[in-house]
Design a protein around this motif. Structure first.
Motif, PDB file in Angstrom:
ATOM      1  N   PRO A 116     -12.847 -28.791  76.262  1.00  0.00           N
ATOM      2  CA  PRO A 116     -13.448 -28.164  75.071  1.00  0.00           C
ATOM      3  C   PRO A 116     -14.944 -28.447  74.885  1.00  0.00           C
ATOM      4  O   PRO A 116     -15.600 -27.773  74.105  1.00  0.00           O
ATOM      5  N   THR A 117     -15.485 -29.434  75.589  1.00  0.00           N
ATOM      6  CA  THR A 117     -16.926 -29.700  75.499  1.00  0.00           C
ATOM      7  C   THR A 117     -17.681 -29.006  76.628  1.00  0.00           C
ATOM      8  O   THR A 117     -18.883 -29.165  76.745  1.00  0.00           O
ATOM      9  N   ASN A 118     -16.939 -28.270  77.456  1.00  0.00           N
ATOM     10  CA  ASN A 118     -17.475 -27.578  78.633  1.00  0.00           C
ATOM     11  C   ASN A 118     -17.996 -28.534  79.697  1.00  0.00           C
ATOM     12  O   ASN A 118     -18.763 -28.123  80.562  1.00  0.00           O
ATOM     13  N   ALA A 119     -17.597 -29.805  79.646  1.00  0.00           N
ATOM     14  CA  ALA A 119     -17.930 -30.733  80.718  1.00  0.00           C
ATOM     15  C   ALA A 119     -17.098 -30.370  81.949  1.00  0.00           C
ATOM     16  O   ALA A 119     -17.457 -30.690  83.072  1.00  0.00           O
ATOM     17  N   ASP A 120     -15.975 -29.703  81.736  1.00  0.00           N
ATOM     18  CA  ASP A 120     -15.109 -29.164  82.785  1.00  0.00           C
ATOM     19  C   ASP A 120     -14.927 -27.691  82.440  1.00  0.00           C
ATOM     20  O   ASP A 120     -14.904 -27.324  81.271  1.00  0.00           O
ATOM     21  N   LEU A 126     -16.996 -23.532  74.516  1.00  0.00           N
ATOM     22  CA  LEU A 126     -17.284 -24.766  73.776  1.00  0.00           C
ATOM     23  C   LEU A 126     -16.507 -24.765  72.462  1.00  0.00           C
ATOM     24  O   LEU A 126     -16.608 -23.833  71.674  1.00  0.00           O
ATOM     25  N   ARG A 127     -15.714 -25.796  72.233  1.00  0.00           N
ATOM     26  CA  ARG A 127     -14.938 -25.931  70.996  1.00  0.00           C
ATOM     27  C   ARG A 127     -15.500 -27.026  70.102  1.00  0.00           C
ATOM     28  O   ARG A 127     -15.350 -26.973  68.896  1.00  0.00           O
ATOM     29  N   TYR A 128     -16.116 -28.031  70.694  1.00  0.00           N
ATOM     30  CA  TYR A 128     -16.791 -29.078  69.940  1.00  0.00           C
ATOM     31  C   TYR A 128     -17.769 -29.765  70.857  1.00  0.00           C
ATOM     32  O   TYR A 128     -17.670 -29.674  72.080  1.00  0.00           O
ATOM     33  N   LYS A 129     -18.738 -30.428  70.270  1.00  0.00           N
ATOM     34  CA  LYS A 129     -19.756 -31.117  71.052  1.00  0.00           C
ATOM     35  C   LYS A 129     -19.287 -32.521  71.415  1.00  0.00           C
ATOM     36  O   LYS A 129     -18.605 -33.171  70.634  1.00  0.00           O
ATOM     37  N   LYS A 130     -19.702 -32.935  72.590  1.00  0.00           N
ATOM     38  CA  LYS A 130     -19.394 -34.305  72.995  1.00  0.00           C
ATOM     39  C   LYS A 130     -20.053 -35.243  71.991  1.00  0.00           C
ATOM     40  O   LYS A 130     -21.210 -35.062  71.629  1.00  0.00           O
ATOM     41  N   ASP A 131     -19.292 -36.210  71.555  1.00  0.00           N
ATOM     42  CA  ASP A 131     -19.708 -37.191  70.562  1.00  0.00           C
ATOM     43  C   ASP A 131     -19.774 -36.635  69.141  1.00  0.00           C
ATOM     44  O   ASP A 131     -20.255 -37.320  68.246  1.00  0.00           O
ATOM     45  N   GLY A 132     -19.277 -35.418  68.915  1.00  0.00           N
ATOM     46  CA  GLY A 132     -19.111 -34.916  67.546  1.00  0.00           C
ATOM     47  C   GLY A 132     -17.864 -35.566  66.943  1.00  0.00           C
ATOM     48  O   GLY A 132     -17.095 -36.239  67.628  1.00  0.00           O
TER      49      GLY A 132
END
Length: 150
Positions: A116-120, A126-132
């Motif tokens: 969901p962070t588009n790291a994969d 994108l569903r949420y930001k990393k570290d949100g």
């Protein structure tokens, strides 16, 4: 016929009103901040509940909707119950042997955090930001063993 009210009724009404005010004040003091406030800091120590926090978050993000993993065939080899109605099957799906979304041995490698962070690669975008705060809720749940609270 004439009805007169004596002090007892007025006193009773004031007593009830006072008790209600006390209960409202007491409940306001014990109310927890919202989830987005509690999980905003990266160093949060609270352990989220699967049923009370994780599944509602997946619903908020649209993950278990019919246009995504909640459809009858799922998406990308992963299926959740529509709108999170079946907690047990959703928890089992996250640990499915063919395509596990949760890795408790290496929590930060879990697909539930990275897709969901588009790291994969994630077709849902994108569903949420990393570290949100959303990331923190899921990260803390996985780091705490990703337990199912029946």
């Amino acid at each position: 016929m004439r009805v007169t009210f004596r002090g007892s009724i007025a006193t009773g009404c004031l007593l009830v009103w006072g008790l209600c005010q006390g209960l409202v004040a007491e409940s306001a003091e014990t109310t927890l901040p919202s989830l987005d406030q509690r999980f905003a800091p990266a160093d949060v120590q609270e352990a989220p509940s699967f049923q009370r926090h994780v599944v509602p978050l997946l619903s908020r993000l649209g993950c278990n909707g019919r246009a995504c993993h909640g459809s009858f065939q799922g998406r990308g080899g992963f299926r959740l119950s529509l709108f999170g109605y079946d907690f047990a099957s959703d928890h089992a799906a996250l640990f499915d042997a063919e395509s596990p979304r949760v890795d408790t041995k290496q929590p930060l490698e879990s697909l539930i955090l990275n897709k969901p962070t588009n790291a994969d690669n994630h077709e849902g975008g994108l569903r949420y930001k990393k570290d949100g705060w959303e990331y923190q809720v899921l990260r803390r749940w996985v780091e705490n063993g990703a337990s199912f609270d029946a």
